[in-house]
Enzyme design. Structure first.
Site, mmCIF file in Angstrom:
data_model
loop_
_atom_site.group_PDB
_atom_site.id
_atom_site.type_symbol
_atom_site.label_atom_id
_atom_site.label_comp_id
_atom_site.label_asym_id
_atom_site.label_seq_id
_atom_site.Cartn_x
_atom_site.Cartn_y
_atom_site.Cartn_z
ATOM 1 C CD GLU A 6 -1.341 2.670 -17.445
ATOM 2 O OE1 GLU A 6 -1.729 3.777 -17.040
ATOM 3 O OE2 GLU A 6 -0.986 1.770 -16.667
ATOM 4 N NE ARG A 43 -3.460 -0.097 2.869
ATOM 5 C CZ ARG A 43 -4.727 0.029 2.524
ATOM 6 N NH1 ARG A 43 -5.312 -0.921 1.842
ATOM 7 N NH2 ARG A 43 -5.426 1.096 2.859
ATOM 8 C CG ASN A 85 -5.813 4.673 6.069
ATOM 9 O OD1 ASN A 85 -5.391 5.709 5.560
ATOM 10 N ND2 ASN A 85 -6.275 3.666 5.353
ATOM 11 N N GLY A 86 -6.139 7.972 7.312
ATOM 12 C CA GLY A 86 -7.071 9.023 6.886
ATOM 13 C C GLY A 86 -6.565 10.380 7.330
ATOM 14 C CE LYS A 105 1.779 1.552 -14.631
ATOM 15 N NZ LYS A 105 0.375 1.493 -14.335
ATOM 16 C CD GLU A 145 2.844 3.790 -11.369
ATOM 17 O OE1 GLU A 145 2.364 4.098 -10.279
ATOM 18 O OE2 GLU A 145 2.193 3.194 -12.248
HETATM 19 C C1 AGP Z 1 -1.186 3.025 -11.222
HETATM 20 O O1 AGP Z 1 -0.028 2.418 -11.624
HETATM 21 C C2 AGP Z 1 -1.080 3.947 -10.127
HETATM 22 N N1 AGP Z 1 -0.449 3.353 -9.021
HETATM 23 C C3 AGP Z 1 -2.283 4.829 -9.810
HETATM 24 O O2 AGP Z 1 -2.335 5.761 -10.838
HETATM 25 C C4 AGP Z 1 -3.688 4.198 -9.649
HETATM 26 O O3 AGP Z 1 -4.132 3.691 -10.860
HETATM 27 C C5 AGP Z 1 -4.655 5.271 -9.098
HETATM 28 O O4 AGP Z 1 -4.211 5.693 -7.848
HETATM 29 C C6 AGP Z 1 -6.085 4.789 -9.017
HETATM 30 O O5 AGP Z 1 -6.227 3.720 -8.144
HETATM 31 P P1 AGP Z 1 -7.536 2.833 -8.135
HETATM 32 O O6 AGP Z 1 -7.640 2.163 -9.461
HETATM 33 O O7 AGP Z 1 -7.334 1.868 -7.010
HETATM 34 O O8 AGP Z 1 -8.693 3.755 -7.910
#
Ligand code: AGP
Length: 611
Positions: A484, A27, A100-101, A488, A491
């Protein structure tokens, strides 16, 4: 984002909680901590950095206890540090919490606690306010459950909180609002966690906790209370996947494993929903011809990779079902005044189903009367639960932060929705529909064939990994895939990458082309291919180094480019399902070459549960 694990039961709690935290590492986090109650005394250990640092701090100490709460923190308020790590404790050190939050009114609460109760704060976090507030209330109430109820009444924001008190060492109290929280049901053992993988080794029976619910968890009893503090019943949710699905199974990284799982995920998502006569059965979705005729617009809203799936969705739905589609990123949609009403079909796309921006956008659309359909991977997640209809991507658990199989299965859902709507409303002939379905069914096999050439991409990455910037270009659907591919790469490899529609280059970005600039050009749309040739020539004239992706046999593109990756032949419309895979692999191998932490890139979280 932050991960929470709590345990109460007959076994040593520390080991179970640390093990669970490790399963939540995907996470994203920057510090970790644990609290136990040993011999009637609350003890906390926490450390900045990975869980290994926390384990070093604990050393040989068995931390023997039957209760523990643990946390991996993803910093929002206050830098990553030992002090700011969770658990946080009350002034008297008797109450510990993990959170968390974000507590939005923490400044106000902090001042009140300082002025009225003389509390001295020790951290820069919003979360410490929770521990201090519960601590102050507890002095009067002497009951953890009641104290949490009262504390939550004073808080605004988003939270999954777990609290424990050294005066009640047999229980944890957890509460949820807009941040994921589950309870695992064992035998003389009960658990709380942010996500199922943390508990899979121990339990398969789960309670999914809803917003504004509070849970009292003891070793032999779990009670759920609603907002009015009334006890309520909850159906048990049985997890169907096993531990292996969330393990690496010999792959070096989860990301690589998940890339290779795409043929299976695509086949599951499609084939399990086809009837014997080849029609699409949208389980969980009641979208009749009348409903579709009633729609005058579709809004697709999502974040990151899921948003990129939405870009392809727009193209396909408009082409096949002839319904206008708008696509927006959730964080923008929610703060505009979007033109959404009861004639709008709102589609939320989310792997985790817990992305706060997407959830908030969904609520906004609902408020304005739209029907909400979500495309979600995690069963029972918040987005799924709050939608009118849910279309599950059967990708299996996605652990790597960089989304791969979730994206391609989201695309598959887009194709299926478009085809379904097109057939229902008569914009497609049955023959066209059948051929399209057949072509989709061939994609998993084509991907498996493509995987035989992966070593070529691995080799390419060895010569290209040290670039400082990379451009991705394409037209039409290739342009959607470029976004996309670029995300990729940036990130996981931290290379400054940028995607742009190829036709837009000449309106500014071409100024950045220098001798040797790496440009990844997607040229997989037959009807646009001549236009792409011109764009490639334009950048070659400025000295760029072009890596092109094209369909097998496209020699003309090969002549224009410095190097090529060929994808198997397929109809233009379904290219994204295939062409994204070399981009995922390229990002993966470049990141590996650069020695990056592929599954857990810096600053990123798998499930983004804050704004
Ligand atoms: C994707 O590689 C990313 N880690 C990120 O953009 C992700 O797609 C985005 O945070 C949305 O997440 P979700 O699909 O769980 O809503």
């Amino acid at each position: 984002m932050c991960g929470i694990v709590g345990y109460v039961g007959k076994d040593n709690a520390k080991d179970i909680v640390i093990d669970g935290l490790k399963k939540l590492e995907y996470r994203g986090y920057d510090s970790a901590g644990i609290a136990i109650i040993r011999n009637g005394k609350l003890e906390v250990k926490k450390h900045v950095g990975g869980i290994a640092n926390l384990e070093n701090l604990i050393g040989e100490d068995p931390m023997t206890s039957n209760i523990a709460i643990g946390h991996t923190r993803w910093a929002t308020h206050g830098v990553p540090s030992d002090d700011n790590a969770h658990p946080h404790t009350s002034q008297d050190g008797k109450i510990a919490i993990v959170h968390n939050g974000i507590i939005e009114n923490y400044v106000e609460l902090k001042h009140q606690l300082e002025e009225k109760h003389g509390v001295i704060f020790r951290t820069e976090t919003d979360s410490e306010v929770i521990a201090q507030l519960i601590g102050v209330i507890y002095k009067e109430k002497k009951d953890l459950l009641q104290s949490v109820f009262d504390a939550v009444d004073k808080m605004r924001g988003t939270y999954a909180i777990v609290a424990m008190s050294q005066d009640e060492p047999d229980r944890m109290v957890a509460v949820r609002k807009d941040a994921p929280l589950i309870v695992g049901l064992g035998k003389e053992n009960n658990f709380v966690a942010s996500d199922i993988p943390a508990l899979l080794k121990y339990v398969k029976e789960i309670y999914l906790i809803e917003n504004n619910e509070t849970v009292l968890v003891k070793a032999d009893e779990v009670k759920i209370f609603n907002e009015d503090r009334k006890e309520i019943k909850r159906e048990v949710f049985h997890v169907t996947w096993d531990v292996d699905a969330a393990e690496k199974e010999g792959y070096e990284h989860f990301m690589l494993k998940e890339i290779y799982e795409q043929p299976k995920g695509l086949s599951e998502t499609l084939n399990r929903r086809l009837t014997k006569d080849g029609k699409i059965r949208l389980e969980g979705i009641s979208l009749t011809k009348e409903d579709i005729d009633n729609i005058n617009k579709i809004y697709i809203v999502a974040c990151g990779t899921a948003y990129h799936a939405g870009l392809v969705g727009k193209y396909i739905i408009e082409k096949l079902a002839k319904i206008p589609v708008e696509v927006d990123v959730a964080s923008e949609f929610r703060y505009r005044d979007p033109l959404v009403d009861e004639k709008t079909l709102f589609i939320a796309i989310s792997q985790s189903g817990e992305t706060l921006d997407t959830l908030a956008a969904l609520r906004e659309a609902k408020k304005r009367g739209a029907r909400v359909l979500s495309v979600v991977n995690v069963v029972g997640s918040s987005v799924a639960r709050e939608s009118d209809d849910v279309f599950y991507t059967w990708a299996g658990p996605e652990i790597a932060v960089a989304s791969t199989k979730a994206y391609t299965t989201q695309l598959m859902c887009m194709y299926m929705l478009a085809l379904y709507m097109g057939l229902e409303t008569g914009t497609l002939t049955r023959e066209y529909y059948d051929n399209f379905i057949k072509d989709l069914q061939e994609v998993p096999g084509k991907l498996k064939t493509f995987f035989r050439n992966v070593s070529q991409i691995e080799e390419l990455s060895k010569s290209l990994y040290n670039r400082e910037q990379v451009f991705f270009i394409g037209r039409g659907l290739d342009s959607a895939v470029s976004y996309e591919g670029s995300l990729k790469l940036k990130e996981i490899s931290y290379i400054n990458s940028f995607a742009i529609a190829a036709g837009e280059l000449k309106h500014g970005t071409i100024a950045l082309m220098e001798p040797g600039t790496l440009v990844i050009a997607l040229a997989c749309q037959d009807f646009l291919y001549e236009k792409m040739v011109s764009n490639i020539q334009e950048i070659k004239a400025r000295g760029a180094y072009v890596l092109a992706i094209a369909k097998e046999g496209n020699d003309a593109i090969a002549k224009q480019s410095d190097t090529m990756i060929y994808i198997p032949e397929c109809r233009d419309e379904i290219v994204p399902l295939i062409s994204v895979v070399p981009l995922q692999l390229f990002a993966y191998y470049v990141a590996r070459e650069r020695g990056c932490n592929i599954d857990k890139p810096k600053n990123l979280a798998k499930s983004v549960t804050v704004e």
